[in-house]
Design a protein around this motif. Structure first.
Motif, PDB file in Angstrom:
ATOM      1  N   UNK A   1       0.841  -1.211   0.000  1.00  0.00           N
ATOM      2  CA  UNK A   1       0.000   0.000   0.000  1.00  0.00           C
ATOM      3  C   UNK A   1       0.873   1.257   0.000  1.00  0.00           C
ATOM      4  N   UNK A   2       1.863   1.228   0.850  1.00  0.00           N
ATOM      5  CA  UNK A   2       2.783   2.374   0.897  1.00  0.00           C
ATOM      6  C   UNK A   2       3.519   2.524  -0.427  1.00  0.00           C
ATOM      7  N   UNK A   3       3.879   1.411  -1.010  1.00  0.00           N
ATOM      8  CA  UNK A   3       4.590   1.430  -2.287  1.00  0.00           C
ATOM      9  C   UNK A   3       3.723   2.014  -3.399  1.00  0.00           C
ATOM     10  N   UNK A   4       2.437   1.675  -3.430  1.00  0.00           N
ATOM     11  CA  UNK A   4       1.537   2.163  -4.473  1.00  0.00           C
ATOM     12  C   UNK A   4       1.188   3.633  -4.268  1.00  0.00           C
ATOM     13  N   UNK A   5       1.171   4.065  -3.000  1.00  0.00           N
ATOM     14  CA  UNK A   5       0.910   5.468  -2.674  1.00  0.00           C
ATOM     15  C   UNK A   5      -0.418   5.964  -3.234  1.00  0.00           C
ATOM     16  N   UNK A   6      -1.451   5.115  -3.136  1.00  0.00           N
ATOM     17  CA  UNK A   6      -2.809   5.461  -3.551  1.00  0.00           C
ATOM     18  C   UNK A   6      -3.761   5.160  -2.398  1.00  0.00           C
ATOM     19  N   UNK A   7      -4.967   5.767  -2.457  1.00  0.00           N
ATOM     20  CA  UNK A   7      -5.913   5.521  -1.361  1.00  0.00           C
ATOM     21  C   UNK A   7      -6.358   4.061  -1.337  1.00  0.00           C
ATOM     22  N   UNK A   8      -6.259   3.352  -2.475  1.00  0.00           N
ATOM     23  CA  UNK A   8      -6.512   1.916  -2.537  1.00  0.00           C
ATOM     24  C   UNK A   8      -5.647   1.347  -3.655  1.00  0.00           C
ATOM     25  N   UNK A   9      -5.587   0.047  -3.759  1.00  0.00           N
ATOM     26  CA  UNK A   9      -4.812  -0.560  -4.841  1.00  0.00           C
ATOM     27  C   UNK A   9      -5.439  -1.901  -5.196  1.00  0.00           C
ATOM     28  N   UNK A  10      -5.197  -2.342  -6.427  1.00  0.00           N
ATOM     29  CA  UNK A  10      -5.820  -3.571  -6.926  1.00  0.00           C
ATOM     30  C   UNK A  10      -4.749  -4.502  -7.491  1.00  0.00           C
ATOM     31  N   UNK A  11      -4.156  -5.254  -6.598  1.00  0.00           N
ATOM     32  CA  UNK A  11      -3.124  -6.207  -7.003  1.00  0.00           C
ATOM     33  C   UNK A  11      -3.692  -7.602  -7.255  1.00  0.00           C
ATOM     34  N   UNK A  12      -4.946  -7.826  -6.885  1.00  0.00           N
ATOM     35  CA  UNK A  12      -5.591  -9.132  -7.083  1.00  0.00           C
ATOM     36  C   UNK A  12      -7.022  -8.910  -7.543  1.00  0.00           C
ATOM     37  N   UNK A  13      -7.533  -9.786  -8.404  1.00  0.00           N
ATOM     38  CA  UNK A  13      -8.927  -9.645  -8.850  1.00  0.00           C
ATOM     39  C   UNK A  13      -9.890  -9.857  -7.684  1.00  0.00           C
ATOM     40  N   UNK A  14     -11.008  -9.165  -7.712  1.00  0.00           N
ATOM     41  CA  UNK A  14     -12.040  -9.286  -6.682  1.00  0.00           C
ATOM     42  C   UNK A  14     -13.324  -9.753  -7.353  1.00  0.00           C
TER      43      UNK A  14
END
Length: 317
Positions: free
Chosen positions: A129-142
Motif C-alpha cells: 500500500x505504501x509502495x503504491x501510494x494510492x488511497x486503494x490498490x488492486x493487485x488481485x482480482x475481486x
C-alpha cells in the motif's frame, strides 16, 4: 454394568459437556490413545467411543467383550466396518450435527478467496500500500459471490445445507453426479460438467476407495482458471501435491482446505509447505467445530448409546 471407554476425548473441547448415559455404566476417558495402547485400554470394555483412533479388524478380533463401536464423528473410515459387519459388531456414528457450522465455514472461505481477502491482507503486511501510494490498490482480482456458480460434490445433509446458504447469498448451485456414473439423476449435472461450470467447487462426500483422490491433476486441469476449490470433507479426497501445483501454475485461482491426508498435518505436507501462498487458506479441521455443533454431537453420542442399550440402535453404518 457396561464399561464405556472413550479413547480420544480431546477431540471434544473440555467446555462441552457429554450427557451421562441413562443406563448403569462405568465411564473411562483418555485424552489420547496411541496405537500401542488401544488393546490394553479396551480389554474389558463393552462399548468403545472413538473419533480418530484406528480400530482395525485385527485389533477388534482380540476384544470379544465389545458390543458397540460409537464413533464420535460422522466419518468412520478409522473403523474396519467390513470386519464389523462380518462379525456382527454394530457401529454407529453422528449425523447432521454440523449442518450449521460447516456451511458457514464453506461460505466464509468462498467469500475470502473470491474477494482475495487473504492476499490483500498479506500485501498490506508487505508494504504494498505504501509502495503504491494510492488511497486503494488492486493487485488481485475481486470476484462477487452473488451470481457465482457453486458446484457441490456430495448431496447429503451437509451438501444440502451448503446449497441452502449459498442460494441465500445469491449463488447459482449445481449438484454433481458421482464421478464415473453412467447416468445423471434429475437435478444433477455430470461430474465433468461440475468441474467445468463451477466458479467454486466444494466437497462433501465421504472418503472411500472410490472417492480417494477424487480431485487430482486431471480434474484440476478441467476447472476454470478463475475457479476455487474448497475441501471441508476429508483430506484424501484431494491429491495435495496436484493441488499445490495447480495453484502455482494458475490452473485454478484459489483453494480453502480444512482437512488433510494426515492429521495433524506436518510441514512435510505439501499444503503446509506452501502455506504462505496468498491464494491458499488452511484451517485445522475446524469447519464442524462451532460450540453449538459440538454440543449437538455430544448429545447425539449419548443418545446413540442409550438407544443401543434400549434395543433400538440408531445411526448404524
Amino acid at each position: 454394568m457396561e464399561k464405556i471407554v472413550f479413547l480420544d476425548s480431546t477431540t471434544i473441547p473440555s467446555h462441552i459437556r457429554i450427557p451421562s448415559p441413562s443406563f448403569p455404566h462405568q465411564w473411562e476417558s483418555f485424552e489420547e490413545t496411541s496405537p500401542e495402547e488401544v488393546l490394553s485400554r479396551l480389554k474389558d470394555a463393552t462399548i468403545v467411543v472413538a473419533n480418530k483412533v484406528i480400530l482395525s479388524g485385527e485389533l477388534l478380533a482380540q476384544l470379544p467383550s465389545l458390543k458397540l463401536i460409537a464413533v464420535a464423528a460422522t466419518g468412520y473410515n478409522n473403523v474396519d466396518v467390513r470386519w464389523c459387519k462380518a462379525n456382527n459388531l454394530p457401529v454407529c456414528n453422528i449425523r447432521g450435527y454440523a449442518t450449521g457450522s460447516v456451511p458457514e465455514h464453506v461460505i466464509a472461505l468462498a467469500f475470502a478467496l473470491r474477494r482475495n481477502i487473504n492476499a490483500y491482507h498479506r500485501d498490506i503486511e508487505l508494504g504494498v500500500w505504501k509502495e503504491k501510494n494510492q488511497f486503494c490498490f488492486f493487485t488481485h482480482p475481486i470476484g462477487d459471490i452473488a451470481g457465482a456458480t457453486l458446484g457441490i460434490i456430495g448431496s447429503g445433509s451437509l451438501g444440502q445445507a451448503v446449497e441452502l446458504l449459498a442460494k441465500a447469498v445469491g449463488m447459482k448451485v449445481i449438484r454433481s453426479e458421482r464421478k464415473g456414473a453412467t447416468s445423471v439423476r434429475d437435478g444433477y449435472v455430470s461430474f465433468e460438467e461440475a468441474l467445468k461450470q463451477a466458479d467454486i467447487l466444494t466437497l462433501h462426500c465421504p472418503l472411500s476407495d472410490e472417492t480417494r483422490n477424487l480431485i487430482g491433476a486431471e480434474e484440476l486441469a478441467k476447472m476454470k482458471p478463475t475457479s476455487i476449490l474448497i475441501n471441508t470433507g476429508r483430506g484424501g479426497l484431494v491429491n495435495e501435491v496436484a493441488l499445490v501445483e495447480a495453484l502455482k501454475n494458475g490452473e485454478i485461482a484459489g483453494a480453502g482446505v480444512d482437512v488433510f491426508t494426515e492429521e495433524p498435518a506436518t510441514t512435510s505436507n505439501p499444503l503446509l509447505a506452501h502455506a504462505g501462498m496468498p491464494n491458499l487458506i488452511l484451517t485445522p479441521h475446524v469447519a464442524w467445530g462451532s460450540d453449538s455443533s459440538i454440543q449437538t454431537l455430544a448429545n447425539q453420542l449419548t443418545d446413540n448409546l442409550n438407544a443401543f442399550i434400549e434395543g433400538k440402535p440408531q445411526n448404524l453404518v
